[in-house]
Scaffold this active site. Sequence first.
Site, mmCIF file in Angstrom:
data_model
loop_
_atom_site.group_PDB
_atom_site.id
_atom_site.type_symbol
_atom_site.label_atom_id
_atom_site.label_comp_id
_atom_site.label_asym_id
_atom_site.label_seq_id
_atom_site.Cartn_x
_atom_site.Cartn_y
_atom_site.Cartn_z
ATOM 1 N N GLU A 180 1.845 -8.339 -36.423
ATOM 2 C CA GLU A 180 0.394 -8.221 -36.290
ATOM 3 C C GLU A 180 -0.181 -8.169 -37.691
ATOM 4 O OE1 GLU A 180 -2.833 -7.063 -37.104
ATOM 5 O OE2 GLU A 180 -2.342 -5.051 -36.369
ATOM 6 N N GLU A 189 -5.505 -11.741 -43.713
ATOM 7 C CA GLU A 189 -4.352 -10.968 -44.172
ATOM 8 C C GLU A 189 -3.152 -11.845 -44.493
ATOM 9 O OE1 GLU A 189 -3.180 -7.529 -42.043
ATOM 10 O OE2 GLU A 189 -5.173 -6.651 -42.040
#
Length: 720
Positions: A180, A189
């Site tokens: 994740e 990210e």
Amino acid sequence: MSAVSLVVPFHFFRCHSVTTRLRSVAARTMSSQSSQRVFQLRQDPLTGNSEWIVIEENDQTGVPETGLLARTSYLDMLNDSCRNRAFRLAIEKTITEPCHVLDIGAGTGLLSMMAARAMGEEDSKGMVTACESYLPMVKLMRKVLHKNGMAKNINLINKRSDELKVGEDLASQAHVLVSEILDSELLGEGLIPSLQHAHDMLLVDNPKTVPYRATTYCQLVESTFLCNMHDLQNNEAKKPDGVCLVPPGLESLFGIKSEQYAMHVDAIEKEIKLLSEPIKIFEFDFWKRPESDGEIGVDIEAITEGRIHAIISWWVLQLDSEGTIFYSTAPRWIDSNSDTGFRDWCDHWKQCVWYTPGAGVSISKGEKIHLHATHTCTNILYNLKTTQSLTREMTQSPLSTGDLHLTLPPERVAVYGDSIYRQSMIEATRKAVQGKSHPHCLVIDDSLLLPLMALHISNTSRVISLSPGLQENAARYLEAIADSNGYSKDRFKYFREGKAKLTEAYPNEIDLLIGEPYYYGLESGLPWQNLRFWKDRTLLDSVLSKDAVVMPYKGVLRGCAMFLPDFWKSRCCLGSVEGFDHALVNTTLGGCGDLPSGKDSPCLPFFIWQCGETKKLSKEFTVMEFDFSKPITGPCFGEVQVEFIKPGVCHGIALWMDWVMDEKNSTVISTGPDERYWKQGVKLLTKPVTVRVEGSSSIKIQASLDPSSNGELIITHILS
């Protein structure tokens, strides 16, 4: 100082599950054979000075230093039961036999433990390799694994995934990837480069993955509120104050960053007019290597007439290959009967807003508009084209300003376009200048508005600007704007030499020392960090003339007791998370409720209006005041008893700064919960208090500031 410190790995894109949650401050990591160390950057909020603090790790079972992770969104993420359940179900469905599982960005180890449990904890044929680059989180994960009896099942490696090597860190390529590493925009990210490296070097061909796929969606909307957050030129054209921050011909000098902006759009649902149906844009398959760049063109038909001020986007995760388990970050107005359904309020993932340039694009019902979307490794970008014209592009400046493009946060752009704010500032500046024939003005913060107002109000004024955060960009911008507004160059100066040289150059010469106060880079911090204005004013006391005016005259710490059920739920202490004990992380991650004696939750910076369901339960009260007319001489203290006016459950105290601009209190700039362009501080209670107005439990708020130590404002509360 640790109470206000944040840490982030210096590796910007591949730090996994921490990068965008901690972007405001950076840290660097290095390793040697004997030890690992983290260089933590800490900032004194009063001076703006930073220093690197070394955090050593020689003990493999050590607990991370309290406070390092307390202002991250790890706790919010672990309290997201919809997310946790979706990942658990998908992992149990995907991992049905012993295999090698790789967890990238392991965090507290929740997904790793789910994977190990799915294979059977005692089965030696299965293995989980977990990588986490952020050392304090690695230390915490070790404790979590030990507490749950999973330390022997999971091989934890303190590296970025792109540093892993098969044969050294991994015994073999992994059959399953669980991860994740998603932000509100999806890609920020480092999802794409992480997947690329994993597929190239760490995974078998055709691996299984959880999640299986992510799909991004967007929708065209009209919203005056969103328009005000980027279209300063058209907003200030309607203002009669005579000051232009974006004069015609200089539009390219000023704006917001060309990227999607994360926010809770549900909070402004009533202020949004939907102009199109939701549109599917990109699909990213985790089970195969993604491309670094991509583009798509979509023709969108308007469902009603209006003006496209923004594009709102979100994403949907398909966690299993069959398409039965989903998680969505869509706004509430998307059909609740869809596969994803509603989710609880959470802050670790929001929706994103892409602002269309200028006043937006006008469109008629049934008219088609072409949306061109592109993505890089870390961003998704949009451009609109109607059947008649391309979205307005920035006008090129006729001045020689090079590649200068000063960018500010959307909230600051909205403040500068706000009629009430501008009128208050110009009235306060006019009163401060009144009676001074040739005022010499010093602007000590990063205000772009006040230098121009000081020049505009008095034809004989001279203005010096420091702009400690914006620095040279502010200098070039203000010099160009001052010239465009018709102010002679000898009346304005950006002082490049710093405060020490300023005291030598202008002893006892400054008649007016002013600020908004606003410091670039502190927008995501607590509101009282702008008390840096008082510290700067103290350091520059020697430049002030005998009758000098300081504006603002004082700062006032204000507060209000609040009903905050959604926010409380997202920050409350953890117990079992999908069957795994996480209680030991509560103090480290800044949990509220059920804390050990003597422990307290931190103050957190948030937009109260975006915190889900909220309600004021008390009158607004003053905690303490700061007199800027005088230098700081010592510690300050304040105390107040909360007076409740409504029944309900009190979860915490909202705290903010009011800036009193003049000695007579005639102009006050509030940054409280009713003002949506400023963040407030939220102090959650050790436990919720039931309020019955008469006979209610008592709450006392205490505050202290010791400028001689670390400059942090300490907020505590006492329940009785």
